[in-house]
Scaffold this motif. Structure first.
Motif, PDB file in Angstrom:
ATOM      1  N   ILE A   1       0.837  -1.206   0.000  1.00  0.00           N
ATOM      2  CA  ILE A   1       0.000   0.000   0.000  1.00  0.00           C
ATOM      3  C   ILE A   1       0.869   1.252   0.000  1.00  0.00           C
ATOM      4  CG2 ILE A   1      -2.181  -0.901   0.894  1.00  0.00           C
ATOM      5  CD1 ILE A   1      -1.258  -0.228   3.698  1.00  0.00           C
TER       6      ILE A   1
ATOM      7  N   PRO B   1      -6.733   3.091   0.799  1.00  0.00           N
ATOM      8  CA  PRO B   1      -6.456   3.502   2.191  1.00  0.00           C
ATOM      9  C   PRO B   1      -5.807   2.388   3.018  1.00  0.00           C
ATOM     10  CG  PRO B   1      -8.730   3.972   1.593  1.00  0.00           C
ATOM     11  CD  PRO B   1      -8.151   3.170   0.472  1.00  0.00           C
ATOM     12  N   PHE B   2      -5.024   2.779   4.002  1.00  0.00           N
ATOM     13  CA  PHE B   2      -4.438   1.797   4.926  1.00  0.00           C
ATOM     14  C   PHE B   2      -5.558   0.939   5.531  1.00  0.00           C
ATOM     15  CE2 PHE B   2      -0.705   4.843   6.100  1.00  0.00           C
ATOM     16  CZ  PHE B   2      -0.153   4.606   4.850  1.00  0.00           C
ATOM     17  N   GLY B   3      -5.197  -0.275   5.884  1.00  0.00           N
ATOM     18  CA  GLY B   3      -6.159  -1.149   6.550  1.00  0.00           C
ATOM     19  C   GLY B   3      -7.131  -1.825   5.602  1.00  0.00           C
ATOM     20  N   HIS B   4      -6.904  -1.701   4.276  1.00  0.00           N
ATOM     21  CA  HIS B   4      -7.833  -2.279   3.298  1.00  0.00           C
ATOM     22  C   HIS B   4      -7.094  -2.957   2.135  1.00  0.00           C
ATOM     23  CE1 HIS B   4     -10.023   0.884   5.418  1.00  0.00           C
ATOM     24  NE2 HIS B   4     -11.136   0.260   5.126  1.00  0.00           N
ATOM     25  N   PRO B   5      -6.061  -3.784   2.404  1.00  0.00           N
ATOM     26  CA  PRO B   5      -5.320  -4.356   1.262  1.00  0.00           C
ATOM     27  C   PRO B   5      -6.176  -5.220   0.331  1.00  0.00           C
ATOM     28  CG  PRO B   5      -4.665  -5.407   3.317  1.00  0.00           C
ATOM     29  CD  PRO B   5      -5.490  -4.213   3.688  1.00  0.00           C
ATOM     30  N   LEU B   6      -7.277  -5.789   0.843  1.00  0.00           N
ATOM     31  CA  LEU B   6      -8.144  -6.573  -0.046  1.00  0.00           C
ATOM     32  C   LEU B   6      -9.481  -5.884  -0.309  1.00  0.00           C
ATOM     33  CD1 LEU B   6      -6.436  -9.241   1.527  1.00  0.00           C
ATOM     34  CD2 LEU B   6      -7.454 -10.046  -0.594  1.00  0.00           C
ATOM     35  N   GLY B   7      -9.615  -4.650   0.132  1.00  0.00           N
ATOM     36  CA  GLY B   7     -10.824  -3.913  -0.217  1.00  0.00           C
ATOM     37  C   GLY B   7     -11.750  -3.652   0.942  1.00  0.00           C
ATOM     38  N   GLU B   8     -13.046  -3.726   0.642  1.00  0.00           N
ATOM     39  CA  GLU B   8     -14.049  -3.322   1.620  1.00  0.00           C
ATOM     40  C   GLU B   8     -14.685  -4.540   2.291  1.00  0.00           C
ATOM     41  OE1 GLU B   8     -16.110   0.606   0.490  1.00  0.00           O
ATOM     42  OE2 GLU B   8     -16.094  -0.594  -1.336  1.00  0.00           O
ATOM     43  N   PRO B   9     -15.158  -4.343   3.546  1.00  0.00           N
ATOM     44  CA  PRO B   9     -15.782  -5.456   4.265  1.00  0.00           C
ATOM     45  C   PRO B   9     -16.963  -6.026   3.468  1.00  0.00           C
ATOM     46  CG  PRO B   9     -15.629  -3.504   5.674  1.00  0.00           C
ATOM     47  CD  PRO B   9     -15.175  -3.100   4.307  1.00  0.00           C
TER      48      PRO B   9
ATOM     49  N   GLN C   1     -12.683  -8.704  -3.028  1.00  0.00           N
ATOM     50  CA  GLN C   1     -11.640  -9.458  -2.325  1.00  0.00           C
ATOM     51  C   GLN C   1     -11.094 -10.595  -3.196  1.00  0.00           C
ATOM     52  OE1 GLN C   1     -13.171 -10.674   1.533  1.00  0.00           O
ATOM     53  NE2 GLN C   1     -13.862  -8.599   2.027  1.00  0.00           N
TER      54      GLN C   1
ATOM     55  N   TYR D   1      -3.313   2.288  12.507  1.00  0.00           N
ATOM     56  CA  TYR D   1      -4.233   2.471  11.376  1.00  0.00           C
ATOM     57  C   TYR D   1      -5.660   2.324  11.898  1.00  0.00           C
ATOM     58  CZ  TYR D   1      -5.118  -2.613  10.889  1.00  0.00           C
ATOM     59  OH  TYR D   1      -5.484  -3.908  11.101  1.00  0.00           O
TER      60      TYR D   1
ATOM     61  N   SER E   1      -1.074  -3.463   6.590  1.00  0.00           N
ATOM     62  CA  SER E   1      -2.254  -2.752   7.063  1.00  0.00           C
ATOM     63  C   SER E   1      -2.010  -1.266   6.911  1.00  0.00           C
ATOM     64  CB  SER E   1      -2.553  -3.099   8.512  1.00  0.00           C
ATOM     65  OG  SER E   1      -1.449  -2.746   9.326  1.00  0.00           O
TER      66      SER E   1
END
Lengths: 104, 173
Positions: free
Chosen positions: A20, A39-47, A53, B99, B173
């Protein structure tokens, strides 16, 4: 994280990672990485977005076979406003192996 | 400066970095990161349907029953936690101040795609998922870097090797 990846590959196991921060990845030089400007904390996308994903996972697993040493692949997906569909084929293999049926 | 105040500041920065990734990219331009010379390389020789995966994240994920990462040390926590391949959303927790993990708290697959890998295995796309996976907190500094390299990574490598994955997939992350 690139440091851990390099050590695992040096120990004889293939690795692939999501990046990222492209500039950090370019310096650390892991064997294979796919860059997403997300954005940080989302390497595979959205929940809960399974198509998103699986799309990232598919591209990462495919890159295990198509990458050259140290390559950082820029994935084309924008963070928002993109319609994902489930990957059509997961038949991923080294190019030297033809798609003959597996020996039973 | 007391720890709780410093933690609140860290959390504010983390939210800002998550919301405006440009800040993180600006930081990455000036960050003092050693440039590697060589590139280790092991080609993937097996097809995916014959291969097993091991997952590693630096997202601060851990089993709720496990000891949380130490977020009070300003130089980070270089240790890792084990996550069994059977772990469910309800059994996992994120302890990480660097984060905004509100989304990953709802669906850990966005930082650690264990359920997705289990689904690929069930579909026959992937041969296997190793019994154990690993989580770090990342963001380590000072003497913890040497500790990670000299003491912790050899232990990690030994553990990974014992379960014979064909490849390792790493997520930040």
């Amino acid at each position: 994280m690139g440091l851990i990846q390099r050590r695992i590959e040096s120990a004889g196991i293939s690795t692939v990672s999501i990046s990222i921060l492209r500039r950090v990845t370019e310096k650390v030089k892991p064997p294979r990485a796919l860059f997403l400007r997300w954005p940080f904390g989302h390497p595979l996308g959205e929940p809960g977005n399974l198509a998103q994903q699986f799309t990232v996972l598919h591209d990462a697993l495919q890159f295990l076979y198509t990458s050259s040493p140290g390559e950082v692949l820029d994935l084309p997906y924008p963070w928002r406003r993109y319609e994902y569909s489930m990957p059509a084929s997961w038949n991923l293999r080294p190019t030297s192996i033809e798609s003959e049926p597996k020996a039973q | 400066m007391n720890n709780s105040f410093r933690q609140r500041i860290t959390v504010l920065f983390a939210r800002a970095f998550t919301r405006w990734p440009t800040l993180g990219r600006l930081w990455s331009k000036v960050a003092p990161i050693k440039v590697s010379a060589d590139i280790p390389w092991i080609p993937m020789l097996k097809s995916l349907s014959d291969s097993s995966v091991c997952l590693i994240t630096t997202g601060g994920l851990h089993m709720k029953a496990d000891v949380p990462f130490n977020v009070d040390d300003p130089q980070g926590d270089p240790t890792f936690r084990l996550i069994p391949s059977t772990a469910t959303q309800g059994e996992l927790k994120i302890t990480h101040n660097y984060y905004d993990h509100a989304d990953a708290d709802r669906d850990f697959n966005i930082i650690f795609p264990l359920e997705r890998m289990r689904e690929l295995k069930a579909a026959g796309v992937l041969y296997g998922v190793t019994p154990t996976h690993y989580s770090f907190m990342g963001h380590i500094d000072g003497p913890h870097v040497a500790r990670l390299e000299d003491e912790i990574l050899p232990v990690l490598l030994e553990r990974i090797r014992s379960e014979q994955p064909d490849f390792v997939f790493l997520t930040p992350s």
